[in-house]
Design an enzyme around this catalytic site. Structure first.
Site, short mmCIF file in Angstrom:
data_model
loop_
_atom_site.label_atom_id
_atom_site.label_comp_id
_atom_site.label_asym_id
_atom_site.label_seq_id
_atom_site.Cartn_x
_atom_site.Cartn_y
_atom_site.Cartn_z
N THR A 170 0.92 -1.30 -0.03
CA THR A 170 -0.28 0.08 0.49
C THR A 170 1.11 1.30 -0.22
OG1 THR A 170 -1.97 -1.11 1.26
CG2 THR A 170 -1.05 1.48 1.39
N ARG A 198 -15.12 -5.75 0.66
CA ARG A 198 -14.13 -4.83 1.56
C ARG A 198 -13.56 -4.10 1.26
NH1 ARG A 198 -8.89 -4.02 3.03
NH2 ARG A 198 -8.53 -4.45 5.19
N VAL A 199 -13.92 -3.00 2.26
CA VAL A 199 -13.22 -1.28 2.59
C VAL A 199 -12.78 -1.88 4.10
CG1 VAL A 199 -13.67 0.58 2.33
CG2 VAL A 199 -15.20 -0.82 0.88
N GLY A 200 -11.19 -1.08 3.46
CA GLY A 200 -9.97 -1.25 4.41
C GLY A 200 -10.65 0.32 4.95
N ASP A 201 -9.19 0.89 5.62
CA ASP A 201 -9.17 1.63 6.47
C ASP A 201 -8.28 3.01 5.56
OD1 ASP A 201 -6.36 0.08 6.06
OD2 ASP A 201 -5.21 2.66 7.09
N THR A 220 -0.90 2.50 6.94
CA THR A 220 -0.71 0.80 6.31
C THR A 220 -0.84 -0.23 7.34
OG1 THR A 220 0.07 -0.40 4.74
CG2 THR A 220 1.42 1.66 6.25
N GLY A 221 -1.58 -0.99 6.69
CA GLY A 221 -1.74 -2.81 7.73
C GLY A 221 -3.04 -2.68 7.49
N GLY A 223 -6.38 -2.88 7.73
CA GLY A 223 -7.93 -2.15 7.84
C GLY A 223 -8.11 -1.62 8.88
N1 ASP Z 1 -4.97 -0.70 4.96
C1 ASP Z 1 -4.74 -1.37 3.65
C2 ASP Z 1 -6.20 -1.74 3.90
O1 ASP Z 1 -6.14 -2.02 4.93
C3 ASP Z 1 -3.93 -2.31 3.35
C4 ASP Z 1 -2.14 -2.52 3.77
O2 ASP Z 1 -1.78 -1.27 4.07
O3 ASP Z 1 -1.18 -3.66 2.66
O4 ASP Z 1 -6.94 -1.86 2.85
#
Ligand code: ASP
Length: 299
Positions: A170, A198-201, A220-221, A223
């Protein structure tokens, strides 16, 4: 007019990134910093620098945003992105959108041309078309490497419930311009093998992206973990309470680990030009540029 020393910080994802993977992606981070820094040095607004940096990272197939995005369980890809202008406390995101070559620019169009903060799905894609953007098929964005990884996980029977980590890649940027304005942006293809829908952060202001008058952050990480502690806004609040950018970054990834499963990382920039970088995953591709130090991309 106030004259600040501009700063640019970018990340290209936290996750279980091997040393080889980190080394392979490292030059991509350096290239973006080297290309965008002269713009900031010559007075470009922070929003422009953030959008340009994220666009370049989206166009690089090594990263999980735009070209090179992760495939969802059903083999499709969708984009989440957001951008925020700290000087105006204005921002916008797009969620689960298909076909858009540069999702960060669509988020900026939502900010500039609509009264809304978040557009999602088919309607966001229609808005892109209305703005004159040509939509491209999923295949245009899917790289051989991402497809193979998806196939491997599919064969192994992995499901969204197995998602305890982000696979990395990301992208995000935070910038401070000569006028003292802060901006932040984040873009992603999301977590591999996630459920369709699905929707992340990343498209959520306050979670994946935040910028105000004291700090700008891009996270990042996982979500699902980041959203539960509103990581980007919490980091900014820590700076407002008196922490340095680095202290705030370290504290907020600690908080994430204590309160929620999964791993995360972030880049944070204070209005004074203080840089914070922290992650609790194995690695996170990242780098920064300042006028005094030039481009720094850790080995
Ligand atoms: N944060 C992003 C999500 O959860 C993924 C990522 O940062 O690798 O969609």
């Amino acid at each position: 007019m106030q004259q600040n020393s501009p700063v640019l910080v970018i990340h290209a994802g936290a996750g279980p990134i091997s040393p080889e993977h980190y080394a392979r992606n490292r030059p991509g981070v350096g290239d973006v910093l080297a290309k965008v820094a002269p713009r900031l040095a010559s007075g470009a607004p922070a929003m422009e620098a953030v959008e340009l940096a994220v666009r370049m990272l989206e166009d690089d197939p090594r990263f999980n945003a735009g070209i090179g995005s992760s495939l969802r369980l059903d083999g499709s890809i969708r984009f989440d992105a957001s951008i925020m202008d700290g000087s105006e406390l204005k921002g916008a995101g797009i969620a689960a959108v298909r076909g858009v070559p540069n999702p960060i620019s669509l988020a900026r169009l939502v900010l500039e041309r609509t009264p809304h903060v978040l557009l999602a799905g088919e309607n966001a894609a229609e808005f892109a078309v209305d703005c004159g953007i040509d939509l491209l098929p999923d295949n245009y964005f899917i790289t051989e490497e991402r497809r193979k990884l998806w196939e491997k996980k599919l064969m192994a029977g992995e499901t969204p419930g197995d998602q305890v980590y982000s696979s990395g890649g990301t992208v995000g940027a935070v910038a401070l311009d000569r006028q003292g304005r802060l901006a932040a942006g984040t873009s992603t293809g999301g977590l591999i093998m996630s459920m369709a829908g699905r929707v992340g952060d990343s498209p959520i202001l306050g979670a994946g992206t935040y910028a105000d008058d004291v700090a700008a952050a891009s996270c990042t990480g996982v979500g699902e973990s980041i959203m539960r502690i509103l990581m980007a806004k919490t980091a900014s609040d820590y700076v407002r309470q008196g922490m340095s950018a680095q202290e705030a970054s370290s504290e907020v990834v600690k908080l994430q680990k204590e309160k929620t499963p999964g791993t995360s990382g972030l880049i944070l920039l204070s209005a004074e030009g203080g840089i914070g970088i922290a992650f609790n995953s194995l690695a996170m591709n990242r780098g920064y540029w300042t006028e005094s130090e030039g481009v720094i991309v850790p080995e």
